[in-house]
Design an enzyme around this catalytic site. Structure first.
Site, PDB file in Angstrom:
ATOM      1  N   LYS A 234     113.192  -0.818  54.390  1.00  0.00           N
ATOM      2  CA  LYS A 234     114.229  -1.535  54.327  1.00  0.00           C
ATOM      3  C   LYS A 234     113.978  -2.647  55.473  1.00  0.00           C
ATOM      4  O   LYS A 234     113.627  -2.111  56.847  1.00  0.00           O
ATOM      5  CB  LYS A 234     115.321  -0.788  54.679  1.00  0.00           C
ATOM      6  CG  LYS A 234     115.665   0.278  53.558  1.00  0.00           C
ATOM      7  CD  LYS A 234     116.764   1.248  54.199  1.00  0.00           C
ATOM      8  CE  LYS A 234     117.073   2.369  53.084  1.00  0.00           C
ATOM      9  NZ  LYS A 234     118.021   3.444  53.623  1.00  0.00           N
TER      10      LYS A 234
ATOM     11  N   ASP B 264     117.323  12.010  47.732  1.00  0.00           N
ATOM     12  CA  ASP B 264     117.506  11.419  48.953  1.00  0.00           C
ATOM     13  C   ASP B 264     118.186  12.190  49.813  1.00  0.00           C
ATOM     14  O   ASP B 264     119.576  12.130  49.261  1.00  0.00           O
ATOM     15  CB  ASP B 264     117.764   9.917  49.095  1.00  0.00           C
ATOM     16  CG  ASP B 264     117.887   9.339  50.272  1.00  0.00           C
ATOM     17  OD1 ASP B 264     117.294  10.072  51.292  1.00  0.00           O
ATOM     18  OD2 ASP B 264     118.011   8.059  50.531  1.00  0.00           O
TER      19      ASP B 264
ATOM     20  N   LYS C 105     117.260   7.937  41.176  1.00  0.00           N
ATOM     21  CA  LYS C 105     117.470   8.717  42.725  1.00  0.00           C
ATOM     22  C   LYS C 105     118.512   9.089  42.996  1.00  0.00           C
ATOM     23  O   LYS C 105     119.593   8.448  42.938  1.00  0.00           O
ATOM     24  CB  LYS C 105     116.871   7.768  43.723  1.00  0.00           C
ATOM     25  CG  LYS C 105     117.223   8.291  45.223  1.00  0.00           C
ATOM     26  CD  LYS C 105     116.586   7.152  46.418  1.00  0.00           C
ATOM     27  CE  LYS C 105     117.691   6.911  47.312  1.00  0.00           C
ATOM     28  NZ  LYS C 105     116.995   5.907  48.367  1.00  0.00           N
TER      29      LYS C 105
ATOM     30  N   GLU D 225     113.042  12.229  49.699  1.00  0.00           N
ATOM     31  CA  GLU D 225     113.376  11.259  51.006  1.00  0.00           C
ATOM     32  C   GLU D 225     114.189  11.823  51.947  1.00  0.00           C
ATOM     33  O   GLU D 225     115.085  12.245  51.759  1.00  0.00           O
ATOM     34  CB  GLU D 225     114.154   9.948  50.142  1.00  0.00           C
ATOM     35  CG  GLU D 225     114.189   8.842  51.006  1.00  0.00           C
ATOM     36  CD  GLU D 225     114.900   7.618  50.428  1.00  0.00           C
ATOM     37  OE1 GLU D 225     114.614   7.278  49.327  1.00  0.00           O
ATOM     38  OE2 GLU D 225     115.348   6.814  51.069  1.00  0.00           O
TER      39      GLU D 225
ATOM     40  N   GLY E 290     117.136   0.123  49.653  1.00  0.00           N
ATOM     41  CA  GLY E 290     118.286  -0.677  49.649  1.00  0.00           C
ATOM     42  C   GLY E 290     119.409  -0.388  50.453  1.00  0.00           C
ATOM     43  O   GLY E 290     119.448   0.943  50.867  1.00  0.00           O
TER      44      GLY E 290
ATOM     45  N   LYS F 179     121.384  11.330  45.554  1.00  0.00           N
ATOM     46  CA  LYS F 179     121.722  11.814  46.965  1.00  0.00           C
ATOM     47  C   LYS F 179     121.879  12.944  46.935  1.00  0.00           C
ATOM     48  O   LYS F 179     122.551  13.786  46.016  1.00  0.00           O
ATOM     49  CB  LYS F 179     122.957  11.165  47.482  1.00  0.00           C
ATOM     50  CG  LYS F 179     122.781   9.665  47.615  1.00  0.00           C
ATOM     51  CD  LYS F 179     121.776   9.340  48.867  1.00  0.00           C
ATOM     52  CE  LYS F 179     121.599   7.951  48.955  1.00  0.00           C
ATOM     53  NZ  LYS F 179     120.742   7.502  50.223  1.00  0.00           N
TER      54      LYS F 179
ATOM     55  N   ASP G  54     112.615   7.454  55.671  1.00  0.00           N
ATOM     56  CA  ASP G  54     113.312   6.297  55.630  1.00  0.00           C
ATOM     57  C   ASP G  54     113.821   6.215  56.894  1.00  0.00           C
ATOM     58  O   ASP G  54     113.011   5.541  57.696  1.00  0.00           O
ATOM     59  CB  ASP G  54     114.582   6.487  54.516  1.00  0.00           C
ATOM     60  CG  ASP G  54     115.451   5.379  54.598  1.00  0.00           C
ATOM     61  OD1 ASP G  54     115.430   4.545  55.479  1.00  0.00           O
ATOM     62  OD2 ASP G  54     116.339   5.294  53.675  1.00  0.00           O
TER      63      ASP G  54
ATOM     64  N   SER H 211     120.169   4.224  42.723  1.00  0.00           N
ATOM     65  CA  SER H 211     120.508   5.302  43.879  1.00  0.00           C
ATOM     66  C   SER H 211     121.845   5.793  43.489  1.00  0.00           C
ATOM     67  O   SER H 211     122.847   5.212  43.523  1.00  0.00           O
ATOM     68  CB  SER H 211     120.160   4.900  45.063  1.00  0.00           C
ATOM     69  OG  SER H 211     120.684   5.931  46.067  1.00  0.00           O
TER      70      SER H 211
END
Ligand code: OSB
Ligand code: MG
Length: 373
Positions: free
Chosen positions: A264, A189, A162, A215, A292, A164, A240, A136
């Site tokens: 998570k 995400d 992934k 996400e 994570g 951000k 999430d 990520s």
């Protein structure tokens, strides 16, 4: 199991580089470790992934510590539990505080598995010996810098990236990645960063740059917006923050707002609830995978054990120790295999041991609570 004491420690570990998301930047991670000792002298460990400030969700290291001290420990002493199930039941009447509960459940699970000389992975029903992982990548200074960062991770062996995103940091950085790496598996995400009115624009850049999974683009409660984005989309919508328990998952399934579930343990109150939610998501036709929270070695070992369970079918946000920390608190850090996997430890419990000196250097506060005379 006869529980003798519970210990809470606050640690601080500098990250190898700042981790920036739509909700803030982290430079040093502050977190709690919880350990539970049995009267036979065995110790189980868990990690509380709440952050210093309540930015990802409402919990913080301070709120988690207070919950353990003011609520869990007194109730534990009044109604001594005898097993992991008993520990879960004792915390069950308390609302929220899921990250704190998860750390305690993890410690009890590690202790239970250690006492039965089994790996936690197999105790949980895990079957994989290696788990597939991705990375990520936080928000960077420029699209070029991001593409360079992605290139370095691909070189290391990660083959699911992934990134951000947030308003103003989406189409251009994605274009830079796609120009350099046309074929990689690419996810994004947003950590709730977009308003519900952004459905059309998100769909446009996600399809144009062949993003495979989007996400949590919208606020936690905006399930209808997630469902609107998912309708006829070429990518999966992943939840999430929206999913914290069975009810929130049920509602998301009913509205068709979830094709993928980031699990998570901390967000949902423990690894066992994580497996239960993943099962439910899978039955609805969604896929589940382990997310994570920049865990240290203890939390990472728990994530690896969880991800060995067959209910999870996509690569996790569980990178090698050195992607996060220069100095891991474990004797043996997690290392990425050439095929983009991490080994599932085979030793008893979570199968890792603390490096006592590195651990001591990271601890800022510690308090032990007696649980039995
Ligand atoms: O939303 O998945 C998230 C890290 C901190 C808080 C929230 C998230 C993340 C990550 C990092 O994406 C995942 C990792 O630990 O590598
Ligand atoms: Mg996320």
């Amino acid at each position: 199991m006869r529980y003798r004491s519970l210990c809470v420690e606050q640690l601080e570990l500098p990250l190898v580089e700042p981790f920036e998301t739509s909700f803030g930047v982290e430079l040093r991670r502050q977190f709690l470790l919880v350990s539970v000792a049995s009267s036979e002298g065995l110790v189980g460990w868990g990690e509380c992934v709440a952050t210093r400030d309540p930015l990802y969700n409402e919990e913080s290291t301070a709120s988690a510590w207070a919950f353990v001290q003011e609520n869990v420990v007194p109730r534990w002493r009044r109604h001594p539990p005898m097993s992991v199930d008993g520990v879960r039941r004792l915390m069950q009447p308390f609302r929220g505080n899921r990250m704190a509960k998860s750390a305690i459940e993890q410690a009890a699970l590690d202790l239970e598995a250690r006492a039965s000389r089994r790996s936690l992975a197999s105790w949980l029903g895990g079957r994989r010996r290696r788990i597939e992982v991705g990375v990520s990548v936080g928000i960077q200074s420029t699209p070029t810098a991001l593409a360079r960062r992605v290139g370095a991770y691909l070189e290391e062996g990660y083959h699911r990236i992934k990134v951000k995103v947030m308003p103003g940091w989406d189409a251009r950085p994605l274009a830079a990645i796609r120009r350099a790496y046309p074929a990689i598996e690419l996810w994004v995400d947003a950590n709730q960063g977009y308003p519900a009115t952004a459905v059309t624009s998100i769909r446009a850049w996600a399809e144009r740059y062949e993003v495979r999974q989007v996400e949590q683009p919208f606020p936690e409660r905006a399930l209808a917006a997630h469902a609107a984005l998912a309708r006829n989309a070429s990518f999966r919508v992943c939840l999430d923050e929206s999913v914290v328990d069975a009810d929130s998952l049920e509602e998301a399934i009913r509205l068709r707002a979830v094709q993928s579930l980031n699990v998570k343990a901390g967000r949902v109150g423990g690894p066992l609830e994580g497996i239960a939610l993943a099962r439910r998501a899978t039955r609805s036709g969604a896929v589940a995978w382990v997310g994570g929270m920049l865990e240290s070695g203890i939390g990472r070992a728990h994530s690896v054990a969880l991800a060995s369970h067959p209910v999870f079918s996509l690569p996790g946000d569980i990178s090698a120790s050195r992607r996060y920390y220069r100095e891991e608190i474990l004797e043996r850090p997690f290392v990425l295999n050439a095929d983009g996997t991490l080994d599932v430890p085979t030793g008893a419990g979570i199968g890792v041991e603390l490096d006592r000196r590195a651990h001591r250097r990271a601890v800022r506060r510690r308090r032990t609570y007696a649980l039995a005379p």
